[in-house]
Design an enzyme around this catalytic site. Sequence first.
Site, PDB file in Angstrom:
ATOM      1  N   GLN B 234       0.861  -1.171   0.000  1.00  0.00           N
ATOM      2  CA  GLN B 234       0.000   0.000   0.000  1.00  0.00           C
ATOM      3  C   GLN B 234       0.899   1.223   0.000  1.00  0.00           C
ATOM      4  O   GLN B 234       1.413   1.637   1.044  1.00  0.00           O
ATOM      5  CB  GLN B 234      -0.939  -0.045   1.214  1.00  0.00           C
ATOM      6  CG  GLN B 234      -1.794  -1.318   1.232  1.00  0.00           C
ATOM      7  CD  GLN B 234      -2.789  -1.376   0.076  1.00  0.00           C
ATOM      8  OE1 GLN B 234      -3.629  -0.494  -0.090  1.00  0.00           O
ATOM      9  NE2 GLN B 234      -2.684  -2.426  -0.759  1.00  0.00           N
ATOM     10  N   ARG B 254      -4.583   3.898   4.272  1.00  0.00           N
ATOM     11  CA  ARG B 254      -3.918   4.682   3.239  1.00  0.00           C
ATOM     12  C   ARG B 254      -4.114   3.997   1.876  1.00  0.00           C
ATOM     13  O   ARG B 254      -4.456   2.809   1.806  1.00  0.00           O
ATOM     14  CB  ARG B 254      -2.442   4.869   3.553  1.00  0.00           C
ATOM     15  CG  ARG B 254      -1.585   3.655   3.525  1.00  0.00           C
ATOM     16  CD  ARG B 254      -0.114   4.035   3.872  1.00  0.00           C
ATOM     17  NE  ARG B 254       0.769   2.932   3.594  1.00  0.00           N
ATOM     18  CZ  ARG B 254       1.074   1.959   4.454  1.00  0.00           C
ATOM     19  NH1 ARG B 254       0.561   1.973   5.670  1.00  0.00           N
ATOM     20  NH2 ARG B 254       1.875   0.985   4.106  1.00  0.00           N
ATOM     21  N   ALA B 275     -11.965   2.711   3.832  1.00  0.00           N
ATOM     22  CA  ALA B 275     -10.982   1.840   3.172  1.00  0.00           C
ATOM     23  C   ALA B 275     -10.054   2.645   2.256  1.00  0.00           C
ATOM     24  O   ALA B 275     -10.224   3.854   2.089  1.00  0.00           O
ATOM     25  CB  ALA B 275     -11.712   0.758   2.390  1.00  0.00           C
ATOM     26  N   HIS B 276      -9.113   1.945   1.675  1.00  0.00           N
ATOM     27  CA  HIS B 276      -8.101   2.636   0.861  1.00  0.00           C
ATOM     28  C   HIS B 276      -8.696   3.282  -0.382  1.00  0.00           C
ATOM     29  O   HIS B 276      -9.600   2.766  -0.997  1.00  0.00           O
ATOM     30  CB  HIS B 276      -6.930   1.733   0.489  1.00  0.00           C
ATOM     31  CG  HIS B 276      -7.259   0.442  -0.171  1.00  0.00           C
ATOM     32  ND1 HIS B 276      -6.303  -0.434  -0.578  1.00  0.00           N
ATOM     33  CD2 HIS B 276      -8.435  -0.141  -0.474  1.00  0.00           C
ATOM     34  CE1 HIS B 276      -6.878  -1.495  -1.109  1.00  0.00           C
ATOM     35  NE2 HIS B 276      -8.155  -1.343  -1.062  1.00  0.00           N
ATOM     36  N   ASN B 277      -8.159   4.458  -0.694  1.00  0.00           N
ATOM     37  CA  ASN B 277      -8.513   5.203  -1.900  1.00  0.00           C
ATOM     38  C   ASN B 277      -9.927   5.744  -1.914  1.00  0.00           C
ATOM     39  O   ASN B 277     -10.409   6.200  -2.954  1.00  0.00           O
ATOM     40  CB  ASN B 277      -8.263   4.347  -3.154  1.00  0.00           C
ATOM     41  CG  ASN B 277      -6.800   3.988  -3.290  1.00  0.00           C
ATOM     42  OD1 ASN B 277      -6.387   2.863  -3.016  1.00  0.00           O
ATOM     43  ND2 ASN B 277      -5.996   4.955  -3.642  1.00  0.00           N
TER      44      ASN B 277
END
Lengths: 377, 377, 377
Positions: B234, B254, B275-277
């Site tokens: 990540q 991240r 969550a990511h993004n």
Amino acid sequence: MPRFLLCDQLEPRRRAGCRYNGRRVTESILSTNSTYSLAEIAQRFDLTCHGDPTIRLDGVGTLAGAGPSQLSFLSNSKYSAQLAATHAGVVVLREEDVANCPVAALVTRDPYVAYAKIAALFERLPAALAGIHPSAVVAAGAQVSSSASIGPCCVIADGAVIADGAVLGPHCIVGEDCTVGAQSRLVARVTLVTRVTLGKRVLVHPGAVIGSDGFGLAFDHSASDHGSWIKLPQLGGVRIGDDCEIGANTTIDRGALDDTVLEQDVRLDNQIQIAHNVHVGAHTAMAGCAAVAGSAKIGRYCMIGGNAGVLGHLELADRVTITAKSLVTHSIREPGEYSSGVPLQENRLWRKSAARFKHLDEYARRLSALEKDRNNE
Amino acid sequence: MPRFLLCDQLEPRRRAGCRYNGRRVTESILSTNSTYSLAEIAQRFDLTCHGDPTIRLDGVGTLAGAGPSQLSFLSNSKYSAQLAATHAGVVVLREEDVANCPVAALVTRDPYVAYAKIAALFERLPAALAGIHPSAVVAAGAQVSSSASIGPCCVIADGAVIADGAVLGPHCIVGEDCTVGAQSRLVARVTLVTRVTLGKRVLVHPGAVIGSDGFGLAFDHSASDHGSWIKLPQLGGVRIGDDCEIGANTTIDRGALDDTVLEQDVRLDNQIQIAHNVHVGAHTAMAGCAAVAGSAKIGRYCMIGGNAGVLGHLELADRVTITAKSLVTHSIREPGEYSSGVPLQENRLWRKSAARFKHLDEYARRLSALEKDRNNE
Amino acid sequence: MPRFLLCDQLEPRRRAGCRYNGRRVTESILSTNSTYSLAEIAQRFDLTCHGDPTIRLDGVGTLAGAGPSQLSFLSNSKYSAQLAATHAGVVVLREEDVANCPVAALVTRDPYVAYAKIAALFERLPAALAGIHPSAVVAAGAQVSSSASIGPCCVIADGAVIADGAVLGPHCIVGEDCTVGAQSRLVARVTLVTRVTLGKRVLVHPGAVIGSDGFGLAFDHSASDHGSWIKLPQLGGVRIGDDCEIGANTTIDRGALDDTVLEQDVRLDNQIQIAHNVHVGAHTAMAGCAAVAGSAKIGRYCMIGGNAGVLGHLELADRVTITAKSLVTHSIREPGEYSSGVPLQENRLWRKSAARFKHLDEYARRLSALEKDRNNE
């Protein structure tokens, strides 16, 4: 020039001979200047190479965002249009997409897996020095490998074992009779309460609590007032297999009598709740906020969606998928995908559907009555 | 007589010259003895005053509970009956309620907003001294403003930046390449893992974990056994805009390649999972236990109810409201209120409705068949 | 030979005279060698004994797993078959099961409650030494009983009170004006933010955050842009009654003006969210991931299932049970069991049911139309 998470120039404190000894624990750490040639990558991961093998790569990126020194990938044909326009230096893709690739390519049957392996080359983990940070509190009866790294403010109790190459970031607590297996990494602020065994290469994210009391209560009707709760001591532990990953703020309770168990390669996202005596089979993955109640037994290669729930004492076969926010209310014997819930609607329309739901039984009876009438005509 | 959270008489340790320097960071701290006259408050917040302007106020309270030296408010006409009986010293209300107010009044078009601003006068935040507590561990390569306050047992890594007037309560961890913007406050035990940037005046509550690994996995069918998971590094970060608030035990991962983003003035309650993004638009608020899956894009001025969920990669337009416990399963293009779920019933009745739900498709077909019969008659 | 969680041989630091004083706090700690005769146990818990009263017991186990020196129990007739085959030394059971018990027996009307009490004899809690660990940071204005135990890296603020026999494991934070009642135990890494009062014998698990800001916001339409949020100061506190238990990573916000309240003997599992100004009646239990929105009032002896939710400002009568994952959308005046949700189905079938749900209102109308036609014939 590597940078270190922790100041190794701090004066030693508490345990002479246990300070950081200047040797790095994690071999995978790369300086930010690391670059690889296309040829090196192709050889390392056994991929077929199209294009100039001397291209040097220093990172990864999306098809849309990567530049000439970066590697990207095409795994989902949905993004084929982006391939034609990419400025990446090289793209990992399937044989059938090579013709449409305007830049160098690495060919494989599974571009996503190959990309995952390659991208790890460019990850810069916080460096960790072998030894014990002077602010850590390590009990005399704890066993800490000389190749392990114990970060600032960690607290390690008697009977704890920290194996070779394990890395504990700042603020980790390892309670009595807990074991952290070789090469495992507790990123920061992880709590292992008691009788927790982590296998090798386990990765645990901040805020996770493993080995806390299971929620076991007996209602004592004979107590004063109209009765009250009595706590059942939670005498078991938690066993976590090799290569598991435990997300941030996830909780895993220890067993009442036997252990709570995660087999190898179980992957838990953030804020998951695993109750006491749950057994999770190898290679099962759960998305954020899933919850499994006490003594449930989940098979191998299962996928549990975000915020899905499994009631206590149920069994799920291998290769069962539960979609997001579903509640599993009975054991599942067959592999497959299972769901509950109702679809999202505009609130104005949903209110009508929801109001009717309460009368479904009546409607079904009225429907049957009409059919009976019809047949009697 | 101000009281301090931390003993400033502790001997300095580790970094000479970095101990608390005796200057208070937060200007808004008030002694418990602070009082204001009605006139002062009216002038400060530009409100019309009815009644004796010399009344002195030392706090706030509910209409039912406030005493003569306290200020209350009437925002919801549901509580009009309480206005008549109030013993508050002054009530903030709308023009049309002045006539029914038995005590002094401050008039405004939005009493709730005016009350919020006034009440802040009477909040006593824990005092914070500029400087670094001697028990904190600050890497040599970290930049800490001399006007920032770093509490006990904080750990600050190389590459971290703590801007002017930022306050880190006890036990905060700021990882590599993280920035805490000016006047931001990490209440206590906050973890910024890596590549996290907080804007100005960001408030983060205890147990929050920001910048942990996104949950990115590729399934490698070619691995031994019947395949296993491979982790995707990540490599992105988290960017949080000015004036955001992050609740207790909330987690924000991240990004995998790009960043996870919260625009300015986003307000997250406790135990939320981002969550990511994910990208959250400015001024959006989410209630406790909401969860947003990877790469979802939430608009501006949205309201996400408690324990609601949004599936991955979806987009929500500006000004979308999702009611509590609903699951968003498709993108939403139009502003408005959306819901899923079914209403609560007595379990005995609910069982009947739920059992019928499984046969809805059959019922609909039988209904159509009856209609067809009817039309053919 | 007792083992201690904390190294008492560490040199004193910071506050002379406050180090661990060598006296154990918790009286219930037993060495692992503790054994009891059947007669002792029968007498202690007032149970009728069948079999050799001199049998010595050193632990507990399941009917299937217990050996001759261990005690087990039969509470659920589902496990009667296991009774016949048990190798336990003694089984706690009801009068009617004595005849089928192949080993010694202890007879009671409620075997589960009796077992819970007996099993506590064999629980080995981490030992705690009275005194303050040298790495703890205790403000000059805090009051810590000399019989309390303050673990490594704890931070205790001015105005905090730690009563007799209280045990704070490592990394606990007790903020301003918080009180920890006598014999209470904060296992590890517990955060009491501000104005939190714990009663006697309260047990709090790691990661719990009590007394954080309630989520109170007013939307200021007059602010620049198209408006923004204003935070309402949270001026109340949290009061937790005697004998409550708070699970790992559970969050309980403090009140906006009045207090958030848990009456005595409330039992909260992990990852529960209690919003500001909630009131929970005595003896109520909530399973993991339940959430209660602001100002809701839950009665006494209620049972809230896992991941169930209660909307704000609602009232639940005494002895209300809410099943797992249900959402309470209206106040409940009568005791009983309540549910919402739909049953789990194979995804292929569920899709059909779910699609039909959106048209329920139309179906009901069409059904009525058919009936009307029928009646008009």
